[in-house]
Design an enzyme around this catalytic site. Structure first.
Site, PDB file in Angstrom:
ATOM      1  N   ALA A 236       0.834  -1.211   0.000  1.00  0.00           N
ATOM      2  CA  ALA A 236       0.000   0.000   0.000  1.00  0.00           C
ATOM      3  C   ALA A 236       0.867   1.258   0.000  1.00  0.00           C
ATOM      4  O   ALA A 236       0.517   2.261  -0.640  1.00  0.00           O
ATOM      5  CB  ALA A 236      -0.949  -0.001   1.197  1.00  0.00           C
TER       6      ALA A 236
ATOM      7  N   GLY B 159       1.790   1.546  -3.523  1.00  0.00           N
ATOM      8  CA  GLY B 159       0.596   1.853  -4.298  1.00  0.00           C
ATOM      9  C   GLY B 159       0.105   3.270  -4.116  1.00  0.00           C
ATOM     10  O   GLY B 159      -0.403   3.893  -5.058  1.00  0.00           O
ATOM     11  N   ASP B 160       0.252   3.807  -2.919  1.00  0.00           N
ATOM     12  CA  ASP B 160      -0.121   5.200  -2.662  1.00  0.00           C
ATOM     13  C   ASP B 160       0.696   6.128  -3.554  1.00  0.00           C
ATOM     14  O   ASP B 160       0.154   7.062  -4.161  1.00  0.00           O
ATOM     15  CB  ASP B 160       0.090   5.530  -1.187  1.00  0.00           C
ATOM     16  CG  ASP B 160      -0.195   6.991  -0.874  1.00  0.00           C
ATOM     17  OD1 ASP B 160      -1.343   7.429  -1.092  1.00  0.00           O
ATOM     18  OD2 ASP B 160       0.731   7.685  -0.426  1.00  0.00           O
ATOM     19  N   ALA B 161       1.986   5.875  -3.668  1.00  0.00           N
ATOM     20  CA  ALA B 161       2.856   6.696  -4.515  1.00  0.00           C
ATOM     21  C   ALA B 161       2.482   6.540  -5.989  1.00  0.00           C
ATOM     22  O   ALA B 161       2.449   7.523  -6.735  1.00  0.00           O
ATOM     23  CB  ALA B 161       4.318   6.320  -4.293  1.00  0.00           C
TER      24      ALA B 161
END
Length: 128
Positions: free
Chosen positions: A22, A25-27
């Protein structure tokens, strides 16, 4: 030595904690949204930041997630659920528990797809 855009095997990626997926994935999602906004609109950085923040928020991610859930493969659903159900080190200040858990699952999926080099699949999902 680290190489940018290094891809991992599916097995290696599955062994990474869902919260770490995550994190990646956030980046990935933040960069996708920012790049799309810059290409599509001629706005000040302040306006771009405001638009980006609303999309990248847990609430914004849930809106997109509702559209893409039916498109996910069994493997992708498993990665999403693993992230959604993971114990998180923090709590959201502005999202419901449901939204926060789902957004962690969404970001885990993006992190997984990115690390295994499935960039086209990321585009397919995010273009909805």
């Amino acid at each position: 030595m680290f190489k940018f855009f290094t891809t991992l095997s599916e097995n290696q990626a599955r062994n990474i904690s869902p919260v770490t997926l995550a994190f990646v994935g956030d980046a990935v999602y933040t960069l996708y949204v920012r790049e799309r906004l810059v290409v599509e609109r001629d706005l000040s950085t302040g306006a771009l930041q405001k638009l980006s923040s609303s999309e990248v928020s847990a609430h914004g991610q849930n809106i997109l997630l509702e559209k893409i859930i039916p498109l996910l493969s069994e493997e992708e659903i498993a990665v999403f659920k693993r992230g959604r159900n993971a114990k998180k080190p923090s709590k959201s200040k502005s999202a419901t528990v449901f939204e926060y858990n789902n957004s962690t699952g969404f970001e885990s999926l993006l992190g997984y797809l990115y690390l295994v080099g499935r960039y086209e699949r990321i585009e397919q999902l995010l273009d909805n």
